[in-house]
Design a protein around this motif. Structure first.
Motif, PDB file in Angstrom:
ATOM      1  N   GLY A  53       0.990  -1.312   0.131  1.00 20.07           N
ATOM      2  CA  GLY A  53       0.014  -0.309   0.673  1.00 20.07           C
ATOM      3  C   GLY A  53       0.926   1.092   0.002  1.00 20.07           C
ATOM      4  N   ASP A  54      -0.225   2.113   0.243  1.00 17.81           N
ATOM      5  CA  ASP A  54       0.185   3.561   0.365  1.00 17.81           C
ATOM      6  C   ASP A  54       1.908   3.931   1.301  1.00 17.81           C
ATOM      7  N   GLU A  55       1.997   3.558   2.222  1.00 10.91           N
ATOM      8  CA  GLU A  55       2.647   3.504   3.460  1.00 10.91           C
ATOM      9  C   GLU A  55       4.185   2.338   3.761  1.00 10.91           C
ATOM     10  N   GLY A  56       3.265   1.199   2.253  1.00 13.96           N
ATOM     11  CA  GLY A  56       4.269  -0.205   3.230  1.00 13.96           C
ATOM     12  C   GLY A  56       5.628  -0.478   2.535  1.00 13.96           C
ATOM     13  N   ASN A  57       6.118  -1.164   2.908  1.00 13.52           N
ATOM     14  CA  ASN A  57       7.334  -1.366   2.800  1.00 13.52           C
ATOM     15  C   ASN A  57       7.768  -2.447   2.111  1.00 13.52           C
ATOM     16  N   ALA A  58       7.934  -3.424   1.084  1.00 14.90           N
ATOM     17  CA  ALA A  58       8.147  -4.996   0.884  1.00 14.90           C
ATOM     18  C   ALA A  58       9.784  -5.284   1.505  1.00 14.90           C
ATOM     19  N   ASP A  59      10.521  -4.609   1.761  1.00 15.61           N
ATOM     20  CA  ASP A  59      11.756  -4.757   3.113  1.00 15.61           C
ATOM     21  C   ASP A  59      11.779  -4.558   4.033  1.00 15.61           C
ATOM     22  N   LEU A  60      11.229  -4.744   4.431  1.00 13.32           N
ATOM     23  CA  LEU A  60      10.578  -4.827   6.133  1.00 13.32           C
ATOM     24  C   LEU A  60      11.154  -6.395   6.433  1.00 13.32           C
ATOM     25  N   GLY A  61      11.791  -5.731   7.820  1.00 15.17           N
ATOM     26  CA  GLY A  61      12.084  -6.981   8.503  1.00 15.17           C
ATOM     27  C   GLY A  61      11.906  -7.857   9.321  1.00 15.17           C
ATOM     28  N   GLY A  62      11.616  -8.655  10.331  1.00 16.06           N
ATOM     29  CA  GLY A  62      11.175  -8.677  11.754  1.00 16.06           C
ATOM     30  C   GLY A  62      11.491  -7.507  12.325  1.00 16.06           C
ATOM     31  N   GLU A  63      10.344  -7.459  13.671  1.00 16.83           N
ATOM     32  CA  GLU A  63      10.624  -6.960  15.382  1.00 16.83           C
ATOM     33  C   GLU A  63      10.878  -7.587  16.619  1.00 16.83           C
ATOM     34  N   VAL A  64      12.050  -7.804  16.579  1.00 20.03           N
ATOM     35  CA  VAL A  64      11.982  -8.233  18.329  1.00 20.03           C
ATOM     36  C   VAL A  64      12.266  -7.498  18.862  1.00 20.03           C
ATOM     37  N   THR A  65      11.598  -8.157  20.526  1.00 25.10           N
ATOM     38  CA  THR A  65      11.671  -7.839  21.967  1.00 25.10           C
ATOM     39  C   THR A  65      11.816  -8.574  22.873  1.00 25.10           C
ATOM     40  N   TRP A  66      12.515  -7.891  23.291  1.00 22.63           N
ATOM     41  CA  TRP A  66      12.912  -8.467  24.930  1.00 22.63           C
ATOM     42  C   TRP A  66      12.356  -7.542  26.186  1.00 22.63           C
ATOM     43  N   HIS A  67      11.134  -7.850  26.873  1.00 30.52           N
ATOM     44  CA  HIS A  67      10.972  -7.816  28.168  1.00 30.52           C
ATOM     45  C   HIS A  67      11.416  -8.648  29.192  1.00 30.52           C
ATOM     46  N   TYR A  68      11.477  -7.287  29.792  1.00 29.98           N
ATOM     47  CA  TYR A  68      11.924  -7.449  31.817  1.00 29.98           C
ATOM     48  C   TYR A  68      10.820  -7.199  32.407  1.00 29.98           C
ATOM     49  N   GLU A  69      10.171  -7.925  33.209  1.00 30.14           N
ATOM     50  CA  GLU A  69       9.340  -7.286  34.470  1.00 30.14           C
ATOM     51  C   GLU A  69       9.270  -8.133  35.639  1.00 30.14           C
ATOM     52  N   THR A  70       9.130  -7.536  36.618  1.00 30.63           N
ATOM     53  CA  THR A  70       9.305  -7.792  38.200  1.00 30.63           C
ATOM     54  C   THR A  70       8.564  -6.979  38.822  1.00 30.63           C
ATOM     55  N   GLY A  71       7.884  -7.197  40.363  1.00 28.47           N
ATOM     56  CA  GLY A  71       6.859  -6.709  40.917  1.00 28.47           C
ATOM     57  C   GLY A  71       6.337  -7.504  42.747  1.00 28.47           C
ATOM     58  N   VAL A  72       5.794  -6.869  43.269  1.00 30.89           N
ATOM     59  CA  VAL A  72       4.867  -7.149  44.376  1.00 30.89           C
ATOM     60  C   VAL A  72       3.360  -6.718  44.176  1.00 30.89           C
ATOM     61  N   GLU A  73       2.575  -7.637  44.661  1.00 34.29           N
ATOM     62  CA  GLU A  73       1.490  -7.643  44.966  1.00 34.29           C
ATOM     63  C   GLU A  73       1.196  -8.029  46.022  1.00 34.29           C
ATOM     64  N   GLN A  74       0.447  -6.532  47.156  1.00 36.44           N
ATOM     65  CA  GLN A  74       0.428  -6.902  48.470  1.00 36.44           C
ATOM     66  C   GLN A  74      -1.046  -6.485  49.179  1.00 36.44           C
ATOM     67  N   ASN A  75      -1.578  -7.625  49.627  1.00 40.21           N
ATOM     68  CA  ASN A  75      -3.010  -7.176  49.910  1.00 40.21           C
ATOM     69  C   ASN A  75      -2.413  -5.884  51.372  1.00 40.21           C
ATOM     70  N   LEU A  76      -3.060  -5.003  51.903  1.00 40.97           N
ATOM     71  CA  LEU A  76      -3.084  -4.249  52.661  1.00 40.97           C
ATOM     72  C   LEU A  76      -4.312  -4.253  53.706  1.00 40.97           C
ATOM     73  N   PRO A  77      -4.057  -3.923  55.054  1.00 40.93           N
ATOM     74  CA  PRO A  77      -5.609  -3.783  55.561  1.00 40.93           C
ATOM     75  C   PRO A  77      -6.978  -2.590  54.737  1.00 40.93           C
ATOM     76  N   ALA A  78      -7.800  -2.827  55.586  1.00 42.58           N
ATOM     77  CA  ALA A  78      -9.016  -2.065  54.974  1.00 42.58           C
ATOM     78  C   ALA A  78      -9.244  -2.686  53.349  1.00 42.58           C
ATOM     79  N   GLU A  79      -8.734  -3.224  53.548  1.00 48.40           N
ATOM     80  CA  GLU A  79      -9.591  -3.706  51.691  1.00 48.40           C
ATOM     81  C   GLU A  79      -9.344  -4.122  50.534  1.00 48.40           C
ATOM     82  N   THR A  80      -7.825  -3.210  51.067  1.00 48.96           N
ATOM     83  CA  THR A  80      -6.880  -2.672  49.728  1.00 48.96           C
ATOM     84  C   THR A  80      -5.956  -3.276  49.009  1.00 48.96           C
ATOM     85  N   MET A  81      -5.785  -3.479  48.205  1.00 48.69           N
ATOM     86  CA  MET A  81      -4.882  -3.476  46.971  1.00 48.69           C
ATOM     87  C   MET A  81      -4.228  -3.271  46.673  1.00 48.69           C
ATOM     88  N   PHE A  82      -2.148  -3.555  46.783  1.00 44.24           N
ATOM     89  CA  PHE A  82      -1.492  -2.184  45.669  1.00 44.24           C
ATOM     90  C   PHE A  82      -0.333  -3.382  45.595  1.00 44.24           C
TER      91      PHE A  82
END
Length: 483
Positions: free
Chosen positions: A288-317
């Motif tokens: 199409g008008d914006e297309g590029n037939a020479d495009l290659g694939g896209e590679v992504t590295w994801h890193y994620e870390t976290g914590v889920e904590q239930n707190l008093p008074a019916e609170t989730m953090f």
């Protein structure tokens, strides 16, 4: 049999009609829905300052129409087998609002494109089969076919009277998926997924009298294993291999996933994951008008870390930190207006969520995301990646009032996004605050649901892309009858 009928009227001569119906028996069930949506235009905020290509009030070329039908049929001939079929049809057309400035007016603006999408028709069908064998093995399989026909028109000026181009295109995507699972009880669960897909694109340019016919094939094989080696520890591991075959070139690459969580204390969960993902260019990326037939694939590295904590008074953090590194990022080049692979993009930040349900009738939710981006390509003079705001804050509240009434409100605050001109000079976008409101009232023993809402309650004048103002205050109301 159950069903519903809904009618809604809104600002700017907008109306919505929709209905649903369902019926179920021991061996089968049917669900049907349909809708009609039409909007003559949307209006800009009263705070909008007129520009050379937009004087305010009704946004030029912002009409929209959409009709939709959906059918789902499920059959369960026995306790271990289920068969399903899904059909959907959509038709519509819409205008594409253009930039309110030209590059002569402002170097950070893009020159306007006067475009419409007309005679859009989309048809989707999917057939699925699930079966549990005696023992640990189960299988899920489905086949699908999607077709999209559309006429994309470009005009010479805002009067939309003289065609510059007219592209009549048809996209057909079909494929099959097979998923085998082996439940090893307390040892874990293993899943093998196989996929094959064909993507076909046909287009005729009516003004220039040219045509194109392109296609490619996608294949993938994925394996995933989930296990809980300890009572408080959960793990997942996955690996996949993916292929794209097209006339210009063939590509293949791999992906993987590693994740775990650990319940450190009652109410405290630690989590971490890492993944390598692959995205091959789509039909729209390539052709199409914006297309590029020479495009290659896209590679992504994801890193994620976290914590889920239930707190008093019916609170989730919860708090989560993330880091994403993308090689050969696929996006449109602002200078050439053609899609290309950008060498390396980096995204990193933190996301915080808090939810409180201390009062039975009140739900409170708040979130904040900090995002830092960087264009790390060797040939760039840019630092931040445009239109990725550094700060985003959300607030939501739902309260159950007496008399079978409920009220909902939300607020979104966005700040520190940037845009660039053709010389890579940087400009900060204005921050904005958008609030929404809605109230519901049930009547006739719950059979009727009356509602009224306002989007952009305070009529904020804001942009998410430069020189493309968003809609102002939008009011709507309707009634739903359930039977």
């Amino acid at each position: 049999m159950r069903g519903s009928l809904n009618g809604e009227l809104a600002s700017w001569d907008t109306h919505l009609l929709r209905g649903t119906g369902s019926y179920g028996a021991d061996k089968y069930n049917v669900f049907v829905s349909g809708s009609h949506y039409e909007q003559d235009c949307y209006e800009l905020s009263d705070h909008f300052s007129p520009a050379r290509l937009e004087d305010g009030d009704e946004r030029e070329n912002s009409d929209r129409r959409r009709d939709n039908v959906f059918v789902n049929v499920g059959v369960t001939p026995n306790d271990v087998t289920s068969i399903g079929a899904t059909f959907s049809y959509l038709s519509g057309d819409r205008g594409k609002p253009y930039t309110i400035l030209t590059k002569k007016d402002d170097p950070f603006a893009s020159n306007p494109k006067y475009e419409r999408e007309d005679d859009l028709e989309e048809f989707n069908v999917q057939l699925a089969l699930d079966h549990d064998f005696s023992g640990p093995i189960s299988v899920k399989s489905w086949a699908f076919f999607n077709a999209l026909d559309m006429v994309e028109k470009t005009y010479t000026d805002a009067t939309l009277s003289k065609l510059k181009s007219k592209l009549d295109s048809k996209v057909e995507i079909s494929g099959v998926n097979l998923q085998l699972a082996c439940d090893l009880q307390h040892f874990g669960k293993a899943t093998l997924a196989l996929m094959a897909e064909n993507d076909d694109w046909q287009a005729q340019e009516k003004v220039a009298d040219t045509s194109e016919n392109e296609d490619f094939q996608l294949y993938s094989a994925d394996f995933e294993f989930e296990a809980r080696p300890l009572q408080d520890l959960g793990t997942v591991f996955g690996f996949g291999y993916h292929w794209q075959d097209r006339d210009e070139k063939d590509e293949e690459d791999y992906s993987y996933l590693v994740g775990l969580y650990y319940d450190l204390l009652p109410g405290t969960r630690l989590k971490a994951s890492h993944a390598r993902k692959v995205r091959f260019p789509t039909l729209r990326d390539l052709y199409g008008d914006e297309g590029n037939a020479d495009l290659g694939g896209e590679v992504t590295w994801h890193y994620e870390t976290g914590v889920e904590q239930n707190l008093p008074a019916e609170t989730m953090f919860s708090v989560t930190g993330f880091y994403i590194d993308v090689e050969d990022f696929i996006a449109k080049d602002d200078a050439t207006k053609i899609r290309r692979n950008f060498e390396e993009y980096e995204f990193k930040g933190i996301e915080v969520l808090v939810e409180n349900r201390y009062f039975d009738k009140l739900l409170l939710r708040a979130g904040y995301t900090y995002l830092d981006t960087e264009d790390k390509s060797s040939d760039t003079r840019r630092d931040e990646i445009q239109y990725n705001p550094k700060h985003k804050t959300t607030l939501e509240a739902t309260y159950q009032l007496p008399w079978q009434m409920s009220i909902y409100g939300s607020a979104l605050y966005v700040a520190e996004a940037y845009t660039y001109d053709s010389n890579d000079n940087k400009k900060r976008m204005p921050e904005y605050l958008v609030c929404d409101f809605r109230i519901n009232k049930k009547a006739a023993g719950g059979a009727l649901d009356l509602y009224f809402g306002i989007n952009n309650l305070f009529d904020a004048d804001y942009e998410q892309s430069y020189a493309l103002p968003r809609s102002g205050r939008f009011m709507y109301g309707g009634v739903t009858w359930k039977f």
